[in-house]
Design a protein around this motif. Sequence first.
Motif, mmCIF file in Angstrom:
data_model
loop_
_atom_site.group_PDB
_atom_site.id
_atom_site.type_symbol
_atom_site.label_atom_id
_atom_site.label_comp_id
_atom_site.label_asym_id
_atom_site.label_seq_id
_atom_site.Cartn_x
_atom_site.Cartn_y
_atom_site.Cartn_z
ATOM 1 N N LEU B 31 0.835 -1.199 0.000
ATOM 2 C CA LEU B 31 0.000 0.000 0.000
ATOM 3 C C LEU B 31 0.869 1.248 0.000
ATOM 4 O O LEU B 31 2.025 1.208 0.403
ATOM 5 C CB LEU B 31 -0.886 0.009 1.252
ATOM 6 C CG LEU B 31 -1.892 -1.128 1.356
ATOM 7 C CD1 LEU B 31 -2.466 -1.191 2.749
ATOM 8 C CD2 LEU B 31 -2.993 -0.957 0.336
ATOM 9 N N SER B 32 0.272 2.367 -0.439
ATOM 10 C CA SER B 32 1.006 3.638 -0.437
ATOM 11 C C SER B 32 0.788 4.341 0.891
ATOM 12 O O SER B 32 0.146 5.377 0.948
ATOM 13 C CB SER B 32 0.531 4.509 -1.586
ATOM 14 O OG SER B 32 0.515 3.770 -2.778
ATOM 15 N N GLY B 37 0.424 9.484 -1.874
ATOM 16 C CA GLY B 37 -0.815 8.717 -1.773
ATOM 17 C C GLY B 37 -1.134 8.286 -0.357
ATOM 18 O O GLY B 37 -2.033 7.475 -0.133
ATOM 19 N N ALA B 38 -0.389 8.823 0.609
ATOM 20 C CA ALA B 38 -0.523 8.344 1.986
ATOM 21 C C ALA B 38 -1.929 8.523 2.541
ATOM 22 O O ALA B 38 -2.386 7.735 3.365
ATOM 23 C CB ALA B 38 0.493 9.047 2.884
ATOM 24 N N THR B 69 4.046 5.244 -2.574
ATOM 25 C CA THR B 69 3.412 5.814 -3.772
ATOM 26 C C THR B 69 4.351 5.794 -4.974
ATOM 27 O O THR B 69 4.263 6.626 -5.859
ATOM 28 C CB THR B 69 2.906 7.260 -3.526
ATOM 29 O OG1 THR B 69 2.469 7.370 -2.178
ATOM 30 C CG2 THR B 69 1.718 7.600 -4.414
ATOM 31 N N ASP B 70 5.284 4.859 -4.979
ATOM 32 C CA ASP B 70 6.281 4.805 -6.040
ATOM 33 C C ASP B 70 6.074 3.516 -6.833
ATOM 34 O O ASP B 70 6.177 2.427 -6.270
ATOM 35 C CB ASP B 70 7.673 4.851 -5.386
ATOM 36 C CG ASP B 70 8.781 4.657 -6.398
ATOM 37 O OD1 ASP B 70 8.472 4.655 -7.604
ATOM 38 O OD2 ASP B 70 9.941 4.499 -5.976
ATOM 39 N N PRO B 71 5.774 3.620 -8.142
ATOM 40 C CA PRO B 71 5.498 2.407 -8.918
ATOM 41 C C PRO B 71 6.652 1.406 -8.889
ATOM 42 O O PRO B 71 6.429 0.195 -8.824
ATOM 43 C CB PRO B 71 5.274 2.935 -10.335
ATOM 44 C CG PRO B 71 4.867 4.340 -10.163
ATOM 45 C CD PRO B 71 5.548 4.832 -8.922
ATOM 46 N N SER B 94 -2.610 1.523 -3.545
ATOM 47 C CA SER B 94 -3.582 2.570 -3.259
ATOM 48 C C SER B 94 -3.842 3.483 -4.444
ATOM 49 O O SER B 94 -4.949 3.953 -4.634
ATOM 50 C CB SER B 94 -3.096 3.414 -2.091
ATOM 51 O OG SER B 94 -2.618 2.590 -1.084
ATOM 52 N N VAL B 95 -2.787 3.813 -5.201
ATOM 53 C CA VAL B 95 -2.957 4.744 -6.318
ATOM 54 C C VAL B 95 -2.783 3.996 -7.631
ATOM 55 O O VAL B 95 -2.194 2.915 -7.679
ATOM 56 C CB VAL B 95 -1.969 5.930 -6.234
ATOM 57 C CG1 VAL B 95 -2.222 6.742 -4.989
ATOM 58 C CG2 VAL B 95 -0.547 5.440 -6.298
#
Lengths: 345, 380
Positions: B31-32, B37-38, B69-71, B94-95
Amino acid sequence: MDLQIAILLGQDGITTGAIYALLALALVLVFAVTRVIFIPQGEFVAFGALTLASLQGGNTPATLWLLLGCGVAVAAVDGLAAVRRGDARRLVSILGWNLAYPLALAALFYASQPGAMPMLLQILVALAIVVPLGPMIYRLAFQPIAEAPVLILLIVSVALHVTLVGLGLLFFGAEGTRTPAFSDAQFELGSIMISGQQLWVVGTSALLIAVLYLFFGRTIYGKALRATAINRNGARLMGFSPVFAGKLTFLLAAFIGALSGVLIAPVTTIYYDTGFLIGLKGFVAAIIGGLASYPLAAAGALTVGLLESFSSFWASAYKEVIVFTLIIPVLLWQSLTSHHIDEEE
Amino acid sequence: MKIKQLAVLCSAAALLVSQPVLADINVGVSLSSTGPGAALGIPEKNAIALLPTSVGGEKINYIVLDDGTDPSAATKNARKLVTEDKVDVLFGSSVTPASLAMAEVAVESQTPLISMSPINLPAEKNVWVFRTPQHVNLMASALVEHMKLKGVKTLGFIGYSDAYGEDWLVGIKPMLDAAGIKLTSTERFNRTDTSVNGQVLKIVASRPDAVLVVASGSPAALPQSSLIERGFKGQIYQTHAAANPGFLKVAGKAAEGVIMPIGPVVVVDQIEDSHPSKKIGQAFVKDYEAKYGAGSFSSFAAYAFDAGLLFKAAVPAALKKGKPGTPEFRKALRDALETEKEVVGTDGVFNMTPTDHFGLDARGRVLIRVDNGGYKLLGK
C-alpha cells in the motif's frame, strides 16, 4: 488570452517567484559558505508552515520534540568536549542554547494555550521552534565532515532530506493543511485585484532580500560570511571560525525556509512533502545564478515563477517538464562560459 | 564434517518450522502508506488490520508492505511478496500508477491481485486482476446523468496528469458526447502542485456551466478553492477519490455544494435500510471508528476491507481444489473470485464476470452533496 488573464498569471508568477527567490538565496548562501547543496531546504518550508498550522489547531507541534531531541544530541556531543577541556563558560552556553532553550519553549506550551494566541505571536513561536533546527542539524550532520568533498556533502544532504521527510509524515500525517490568511484585504488597482496575502508575500520577500543585502554589505558577521565564501582558509587565518560560519549560515537558511513556509501556508495546501518540490524550483533558480550570484538567482526565481504560471495556463500537462527543462540551456551556457576552478585540486 | 552436520540440522529445522507456514494462506499487501498517496494508503492499511485472520479453518497471514506511492517500489514489493513470501493473493496498491506496476507482477507470476484502485488493463492482463473500487465509468455515468438532469451544456475538466486523470477523461468523453455536453477546456495538474491558478483561469475564461475536478484526497481541494476564489459560480463536481476528511478539512467552506459520486458506505447511515450493504457497512464503520477514532473513516478503508471480503468469499471454493502455497490454489482462487456471485461488500454488491473484474453495479454508487462540512445523500 486577454490582458486581464495575463495580469492575473503575472501576479501568481511573481508571488510564487518571490518564494523561490528566498529559497534560491538560501541555497546560494549555504553552498557558497559551506559547499553543501542543501536539499532539505524545502523541508524547513514545510516544517515552518505545518508547525504554524498545528499551533493554530491548538496542538503542541511535534517539531518541538525534534528540537528537544536535536538539542540533547548537540548538548551531549559538544558538552562532553567542553567538559574534557574543562571549559565551564562554554559548557554553560552549550547547555543554555541546546537544552534550556527548547525546554523553555516546551514550558511555554505547558503554561499557555498556543491556539488562543494572536497570529503574529503564533508565527514567532513557530519560527522559534523551527529556526534553531538549522544550526543543530549543521552541528550534527555537516560539521564533522566539513572538509569532505562536495559529493559526500551532497550525499549527506540527500540522506538528511529523506530523514526529515519521513519525520514530517510522522509528525504531521499525510493530509495537508492550510492556514488562515494574514489579511483578507483586497486592493483594486484599475481592473487588477491584488489580495493582501500576495502583498505580504512579495513585500516580506523584498524586505528580507534588502535586509540580507545590508547584512552582507554592512555588518561584520555578513562580511565574514562573504569572506568565508570567497576563501575559507583566508577567513580562518583572519580569525573567523568556519564552524561558526556554518552555523550562522544554517541559521539564516532555516529562518528563510521557515518564513517562506509561513508566508505561503495561506496561499496553498502544504503537505509534509511539499517542501521538496518548492525547494527544487528554488534550486533551479539558484542554478541560473550559477550557485554563486544572488541577483541572478533572484532573477532566475522570478523567471521560474512566471514560466510556471504561464505554462500552467497554456500547457498544464507539461508544466513541470517546461520548468525543469529550463535548467538544460542554463547549464550548457554555464559550462561553455564559466572558468571553473576546482578548489579540491 | 561438523559444518555438514550443522547444515543438515539447520535445513531439517527449517523444514519443521516452515511446515505450518506452508499450510497457512498468505496475503501479500502493498500500500502507499507514505508519499503523496498516503491519505489513501493509511486508512487502507488500518482496514487490513480489521480483516478476519482465519477462513474455513485456515489461518490467514497478512504481510503488509509500504510502496511510498512509487510504482518501482510497488513492483519490488510485489516481486518480494511473490517470490520470498510465496503469497497466494496480492492486495494493492492505493494509487493507480502503483497498482498498474503490481498488476505486471501479478500477471507474470500468475497470482490473483485485488487492487484498491480502479485501474484499466488490456484483456490479456486483466485475467489475474480484480478491483474493489467502482469502475470510473460507473461513477462517470452517475455524474453525466446528474448533469443532464440539471441542464449542463458545457463542462470544464481539470484532472491529475497521471493515469487516474486520463482514465476519467477517456471514460467520460463518450458519455458527454452522447449527452450533448461540450468539454470547453481540459487542464492537468499534479498531486504536489502548490498552485493551479493558471489552469483555473483558463477554465473560468472558457465559461463552462460546470467543472469536473478529477483528483484524490486533500490535493483535490486546491482546484476546488482556486475555482471559488476566481469567482466560479457554476456547479463543481468531484470524483469519489476526493471524498475523504482531508479534502473537507482543507477545502473548508469552498467545498460547500460540491457533488460527487461515492460508494454507499460513506453515507451508510443515510442509505435506505433495504440496501444489501447497509448492515455490513454500518458494522465496519463502527469497528473502524472504535479502533481509529471517531470521524477517521474514509471510503479508502472500505476498498481495502472489501478486498478482504472478496478474498474471503473465494477461499472455500479454492480450498477444495488445491493447498495454499501452490499454483493450483492460486489458479482456483482466481477462478473463484471470478465466479462467486452476489458477494456483499461494505460498498455494494460484487458480481465478477470474465469480462468485468470490477463487479459493482448501480448498487455500488450514490451521489452526495457536501453540506455544512458533511455529506448529504442526493435523492434518486
